[in-house]
Design an enzyme around this catalytic site. Sequence first.
Site, short mmCIF file in Angstrom:
data_model
loop_
_atom_site.label_atom_id
_atom_site.label_comp_id
_atom_site.label_asym_id
_atom_site.label_seq_id
_atom_site.Cartn_x
_atom_site.Cartn_y
_atom_site.Cartn_z
N LYS A 187 0.65 -1.26 0.02
CA LYS A 187 -0.02 0.06 0.09
C LYS A 187 0.88 1.33 -0.08
CE LYS A 187 -4.20 -1.88 0.36
NZ LYS A 187 -4.13 -3.06 -0.46
C1 LIG Z 1 -10.22 -1.59 -1.15
C2 LIG Z 1 -9.40 -2.42 -0.12
N1 LIG Z 1 -10.22 -2.60 1.10
C3 LIG Z 1 -9.84 -3.25 1.99
C4 LIG Z 1 -8.55 -4.01 1.81
C5 LIG Z 1 -8.21 -4.89 2.99
O1 LIG Z 1 -6.61 -4.62 3.55
P1 LIG Z 1 -6.05 -5.55 4.24
O2 LIG Z 1 -5.31 -6.31 3.16
O3 LIG Z 1 -5.04 -4.87 5.12
O4 LIG Z 1 -7.02 -6.29 5.06
C6 LIG Z 1 -8.03 -3.77 0.87
C7 LIG Z 1 -6.44 -4.37 0.67
O5 LIG Z 1 -6.03 -4.93 -0.44
C8 LIG Z 1 -8.50 -3.09 -0.27
O6 LIG Z 1 -7.51 -2.95 -1.46
#
Ligand SMILES: Cc1ncc(COP(=O)(O)O)c(C=O)c1O
Length: 371
Positions: A187
């Site tokens: 990210k």
């Molecule tokens: C749009 C979106 N929401 C939520 C998430 C969830 O994040 P995490 O992977 O830290 O749980 C991601 C992760 O790729 C995402 O791209």
Amino acid sequence: MVDLKSQYYKIKDTVNNSIQEVLETNTYINGPQVHQFQKALEQYLDVKHVIPCANGTDALQIAMMGLDLKPGDEVITADFTFAATVEVIALLQLTPVLVDVDLYNMNISIEGIRKAITPKTKAIVPVHLFGRAANMEAIMAIAKEYNLYVIEDNAQAIGANCKFSDGTKKKAGTIGHVGATSFFPSKNLGCYGDGGAIFTNDDALAHKLRGIVNHGMYERYHHDVVGVNSRLDSIQAAVLNAKLPLLDLYGKARQDAARKYSIALDGHKNIIAPFICDICDCHVFHQYTLRIIAADRNGLMQHLLDKGIPCAIYYPIPLHSQKAYKDARYKEEDFPITNQLVTEVLSLPMHTELDDEQIKYITDSILEFLK
Ligand SMILES: Cc1ncc(COP(=O)(O)O)c(C=O)c1O
């Protein structure tokens, strides 16, 4: 798609020292680094409360738990996003209501939101997809009109600005009732493992969320609400403390790379490059995503992979077509844009370390295939 190793080598001493401090102080959970990061992020985002947690999916779930949504309440979100957004809605036994996106920014359609509202609708979850801020002014106006909560999924757009018609700007994730982000390594602000955070300007909600992330405890062994165990650990906070001061620089590096891609590719008959706004930082390019039109997108992808260029289709299947989220209420004609985008999108390598030679190799290779 990303080059975290080269980025690490540039900040190695800061990161190593920061991690070393955690090892020396032995405070792996809720250590001073977590508190320091929380305060620094509150200041950066200009938001009253940041509640760190274990990942972006938890952040969304905890945000929804904090709003006291009840099973069967309808929550509107975009059909074109990563599954985490809809997953947590379903997990909490809320009813996901998927709506189409707009072609020009790939974010949730404002008209689609209006059409999807019923007496059961309780919340909207806009996703700032690929790093571009959704139209928060319009979304907040709808939320006010229908008395709905807004939970911003800001996993992909930390640092992006939302611009309002009175000329003011606010950071994506801080405009709705609550925002959620991810610090997954790739990210824009990534740690070296999993991490996430929730943001809000509401004191009472912040208090509630702080309990929920910690087994519903406000006082040790007093469990006042049903909670979860979701913590950002001190080593990840140490990495984030080293990287947060660089976030705006990283954003600029991504925007520069995007501009160079677009200069080489925009205007080609088979390519629609993402719109780059030079004035408000409304896009921080978590992804640089092209639309390939009237050409063999999958063939182009294979051509790039054969030439050693990573590229990816985010996302290949609309959420409304996924087995887990199919619903008899959805009709294909409700999702023309998402159905179109899944056949057209192609994301190119995007990170802070892209150099001119790499960009030229990538864009030349694309043009060689499309002619
Ligand atoms: C749009 C979106 N929401 C939520 C998430 C969830 O994040 P995490 O992977 O830290 O749980 C991601 C992760 O790729 C995402 O791209």
